[in-house]
Write an enzyme that holds these catalytic residues in place. Sequence first.
Site, PDB file in Angstrom:
ATOM      1  N   GLU A 118       0.829  -1.218   0.000  1.00 54.60           N
ATOM      2  CA  GLU A 118       0.000   0.000   0.000  1.00 54.60           C
ATOM      3  C   GLU A 118       0.860   1.264   0.000  1.00 54.60           C
ATOM      4  OE1 GLU A 118      -3.029  -0.256  -0.633  1.00 54.60           O
ATOM      5  OE2 GLU A 118      -3.883  -2.059   0.301  1.00 54.60           O
ATOM      6  N   HIS A 141      -3.049   1.852   8.080  1.00 56.57           N
ATOM      7  CA  HIS A 141      -4.116   1.110   7.405  1.00 56.57           C
ATOM      8  C   HIS A 141      -4.328  -0.171   8.194  1.00 56.57           C
ATOM      9  CE1 HIS A 141      -6.432  -1.290   4.745  1.00 56.57           C
ATOM     10  NE2 HIS A 141      -5.433  -2.115   4.492  1.00 56.57           N
ATOM     11  N   HIS A 143      -7.625  -3.369   9.474  1.00 54.37           N
ATOM     12  CA  HIS A 143      -8.871  -4.051   9.112  1.00 54.37           C
ATOM     13  C   HIS A 143      -9.760  -4.212  10.353  1.00 54.37           C
ATOM     14  CE1 HIS A 143      -6.329  -6.290   5.750  1.00 54.37           C
ATOM     15  NE2 HIS A 143      -6.460  -4.999   5.510  1.00 54.37           N
ATOM     16  N   HIS A 214     -12.906  -3.377   2.978  1.00 55.02           N
ATOM     17  CA  HIS A 214     -11.471  -3.652   3.115  1.00 55.02           C
ATOM     18  C   HIS A 214     -10.934  -3.207   4.480  1.00 55.02           C
ATOM     19  CE1 HIS A 214      -7.137  -3.179   1.288  1.00 55.02           C
ATOM     20  NE2 HIS A 214      -7.141  -3.719   2.486  1.00 55.02           N
TER      21      HIS A 214
END
Length: 269
Positions: A118, A141, A143, A214
């Site tokens: 990413e 980032h 989840h 996501h």
Amino acid sequence: MSVLSTRPALKAEIDKVAEVAGYLWTKGWAERNGGNITVNITELVDDGMRALPAIAGPFSIGTALPELKGCWFYCKGTQKRMRDLTRDPMGNGSIIRILPDCAHYEIVADAPVAPTSELPSHLSVHNYLLAKGSLYRASLHTHPIELVALTHSKQWMRKDAATRMLWSMIPETKAFCPRGLGMVPYMLPSSVELADATIRAIDEDYDVVMWEKHGVFAVDTDIMSAFDQVDVLNKAAQIYISARSMGFEPEGMTDAQMKELSDVFGLPK
Ligand code: 13P
Ligand code: ZN
């Protein structure tokens, strides 16, 4: 020898990354290699580090990012696990520097660990933040289960629908995540399109952005604060889901209660 061993300020920043990585794992937000972290460490880099040769590269970023000239980043390694990073941040991540063309980077320390897939999103966001004169230096980032679950319903993908619901679950949510939750429709992970859409959402004035089906992408001054914003929002989502699973729609704080909170704490309307 690690570059951290003689640089306590840099080590303190990387220690925070390791601590947050442990929280991500224990919360169940970091299955396998899920999630990634980057920190702009440019202000902590000294002449000794600048003189170090590259150990790998150059590699293409996939886009040119002019504000990143001369910048340095700590990056989680691609395919590396958060639960391993918490024990060994420099074996599961690396320090990179951006080359003068602003389109390539090289790995400088400690080991040639390839950065997260990413990277386009992370570096594009850092480029955007620097252009804005922002003091934010960290991006995360991850989840988070309940927040990702919300994005599986179009109802919550509508602009600020989830923000209003989450803020109304518990007063601290708006106080500690005053910009709410931006929404980015599903796009291929690691794509430049996803990076561009993330910046557009952050530019609308969000610190935390959902990637549909996501995960989240969050920015703040340091990695602990970025984690806190996601944690606060996900807690609110858990309260909503707990009420629903007890068989009722939660009332949420009233508009008058939200207004009072915003007035007293000086929060945006
Ligand atoms: P990386 O292992 O490349 O960081 O990817 C994890 C992830 O969550 C991709 O969206
Ligand atoms: Zn992901």
